[in-house]
Design an enzyme around this catalytic site. Structure first.
Site, PDB file in Angstrom:
ATOM      1  N   HIS A 232       0.932  -1.298   0.021  1.00 19.54           N
ATOM      2  CA  HIS A 232      -0.013  -0.224   0.024  1.00 19.54           C
ATOM      3  C   HIS A 232       0.941   1.267   0.099  1.00 19.54           C
ATOM      4  O   HIS A 232       0.449   2.210   0.546  1.00 19.54           O
ATOM      5  CB  HIS A 232      -1.099  -0.141   1.234  1.00 19.54           C
ATOM      6  CG  HIS A 232      -1.957  -1.001   1.417  1.00 19.54           C
ATOM      7  ND1 HIS A 232      -2.764  -1.612   2.194  1.00 19.54           N
ATOM      8  CD2 HIS A 232      -2.367  -1.982   0.120  1.00 19.54           C
ATOM      9  CE1 HIS A 232      -3.446  -2.592   1.937  1.00 19.54           C
ATOM     10  NE2 HIS A 232      -3.241  -2.965   0.833  1.00 19.54           N
ATOM     11  N   GLU A 262      -3.241  -6.334  -9.883  1.00 16.60           N
ATOM     12  CA  GLU A 262      -1.778  -6.065  -9.317  1.00 16.60           C
ATOM     13  C   GLU A 262      -0.718  -7.074  -9.863  1.00 16.60           C
ATOM     14  O   GLU A 262      -1.143  -8.161 -10.269  1.00 16.60           O
ATOM     15  CB  GLU A 262      -1.909  -6.428  -7.838  1.00 16.60           C
ATOM     16  CG  GLU A 262      -2.782  -5.163  -7.013  1.00 16.60           C
ATOM     17  CD  GLU A 262      -2.904  -5.781  -5.435  1.00 16.60           C
ATOM     18  OE1 GLU A 262      -2.094  -6.637  -4.969  1.00 16.60           O
ATOM     19  OE2 GLU A 262      -3.762  -5.236  -5.057  1.00 16.60           O
ATOM     20  N   GLU A 358      -3.668 -13.386  -3.994  1.00 16.19           N
ATOM     21  CA  GLU A 358      -2.875 -12.350  -4.224  1.00 16.19           C
ATOM     22  C   GLU A 358      -1.647 -12.541  -3.534  1.00 16.19           C
ATOM     23  O   GLU A 358      -1.326 -11.837  -2.605  1.00 16.19           O
ATOM     24  CB  GLU A 358      -3.370 -10.843  -3.882  1.00 16.19           C
ATOM     25  CG  GLU A 358      -4.170 -10.727  -2.876  1.00 16.19           C
ATOM     26  CD  GLU A 358      -4.448  -9.308  -2.389  1.00 16.19           C
ATOM     27  OE1 GLU A 358      -3.912  -8.348  -2.575  1.00 16.19           O
ATOM     28  OE2 GLU A 358      -5.983  -9.095  -2.298  1.00 16.19           O
TER      29      GLU A 358
END
Length: 403
Positions: A232, A262, A358
């Site tokens: 982040h 991503e 992820e």
């Protein structure tokens, strides 16, 4: 005579605007909520979070330090909004709306108490209500207060056909942002400029696909070099250099619904250590996607990927949980914490759930292959398996970019 400075008032200004979902979809959600309320002996609920207010009414508020709410009873669904927003909350609400003024402190709580009057047991979101808010509620409402946050989260975890259709569009638009970023990557370019190329492409695509929507909150995190270590980390003005590891992260926001893409990339050929780590993470990604299916628990999926990373000797570099639920959420509101791929989550996957895969490895500076490696796809759980709705390619074959 009506006071010129009331505590609250109704202003149905203009016509109702198109909402993200059909009227029948909001009615379906409210029906399920009311059934849960009846089971718990709750006759009214006061929502205060952005995600639950939007989920049941369609209205996504802008707090700016002010409280907002939504009261649901057996008969009505009423949003409570601040006077500064005038008629927009009514236009964007499924059901009724009442506006509170700021002439007097705690007018919000008095307005909420008025809507909740006569209800002996009121449900709240204990995970969202601050100590100060709870004190103000107690001071204005003489009722038993009980937490309904976990019940509501469980209802949100299983998506409707309309929700899944919107999420599919979000995944498609995330891929558009990814393609724009991929095309903009070059040595000497700044993270911020590359990120803007992706964000602009997604916002244009959202406006084209959803002409009746409100547009807000779409963003990109494009990270390079050392800045890839955190998932982040905000965008910076760092200029890309040959040999950089890169992290592409696109997040189109459609009426409060977050989707994501991503990808790990390299600007020029990675060295042997980096390539091996990248390939291990890609293999974990593929393993994880193969495990997502109905009847399997989140913890069991996590355990399998942990075993794979341990066998490869890289478990110590694992960064966070392996995936999470999708729906009404954002980086600053909303989270279905009961549907995350973590060791402590025993939720069993079921048709209608939407979840990401992820895996991320973070290898610190000074270690061969240093950087953050992360891939991310969104999967819709069906009756027999899961469908990957992310289309952007991952891995070295597509994401090594000539400097």
């Amino acid at each position: 005579m009506t006071s010129l400075r009331p505590e609250n008032f109704v202003c149905e200004n203009g016509e109702k605007a198109p909402l993200p979902f059909s009227q029948s979809e909001y009615d379906r959600r409210l029906s399920l909520l009311r059934a849960a309320m009846e089971t718990r002996g709750i006759t009214a609920v006061l929502f205060t979070s952005m995600h639950n207010i939007a989920y049941y009414s369609g209205f996504l508020y802008c707090a700016f330090g002010r409280p907002f709410g939504c009261v649901v009873t057996a008969e009505r669904c009423t949003t409570i909004s601040a006077n500064i927003d005038a008629g927009q909350p009514w236009r964007r609400s499924h059901g009724d709306n009442i506006i509170y003024t700021d002439w007097k402190r705690d007018n919000f709580w008095r307005t909420a108490a008025g809507l909740l009057s006569g209800h002996a047991t009121v449900g709240i979101e204990a995970d969202h209500m601050t100590l100060a808010a709870r004190k103000a509620l107690d001071a204005n409402l003489g009722a038993e207060i009980t937490d309904i946050a976990q019940d509501v989260m469980a209802l949100r975890m299983v998506k409707s056909e309309e929700e899944i259709a919107l999420i599919r569009e979000g995944a498609r638009i995330a891929d558009i942002g990814g393609a724009a970023i991929h095309a903009a990557i070059a040595a000497g370019e700044r993270e911020i400029d590359i990120a803007m190329a992706g964000r602009n492409a997604m916002e244009l695509a959202i406006a084209e696909a959803f002409p009746g929507a409100e547009y807000r909150d779409t963003w990109v995190w494009f990270q390079s070099g050392l800045n890839t270590d955190g998932a982040h980390n905000p965008v910076t003005a760092r200029r890309l250099e040959k040999g950089d590891i890169l992290s592409l992260n696109t997040f189109p926001m459609i009426s409060g619904y977050y989707t994501a893409l991503e990808r790990t990339l390299f600007l020029g050929e990675p060295d042997a250590a980096a390539l091996k780590l990248w390939e291990i993470n890609v293999a974990a990604h593929e393993l994880g996607m193969s495990l997502i299916r109905p009847g399997v628990s989140c913890a069991a999926i996590c355990a399998e990927i942990n075993r794979f990373f341990a066998d490869e000797g890289v478990l110590q570099y694992r960064s966070f949980g392996y995936g999470h639920s999708f729906g009404l959420l954002s980086h600053y509101y909303g989270r279905e914490a009961g549907l995350e791929l973590r060791e402590d989550i025993e939720t069993v996957l079921a048709p209608g759930m939407v979840i990401s895969m992820e895996p991320m490895l973070f290898v610190p500076e000074g270690t061969p292959g240093a950087g953050g490696y992360r891939e991310h796809d969104i999967l819709v759980v069906g009756a027999d398996g899961a469908e990957d709705i992310t289309g952007f390619p991952y891995g070295p074959e597509h994401n090594i970019i000539a400097p």
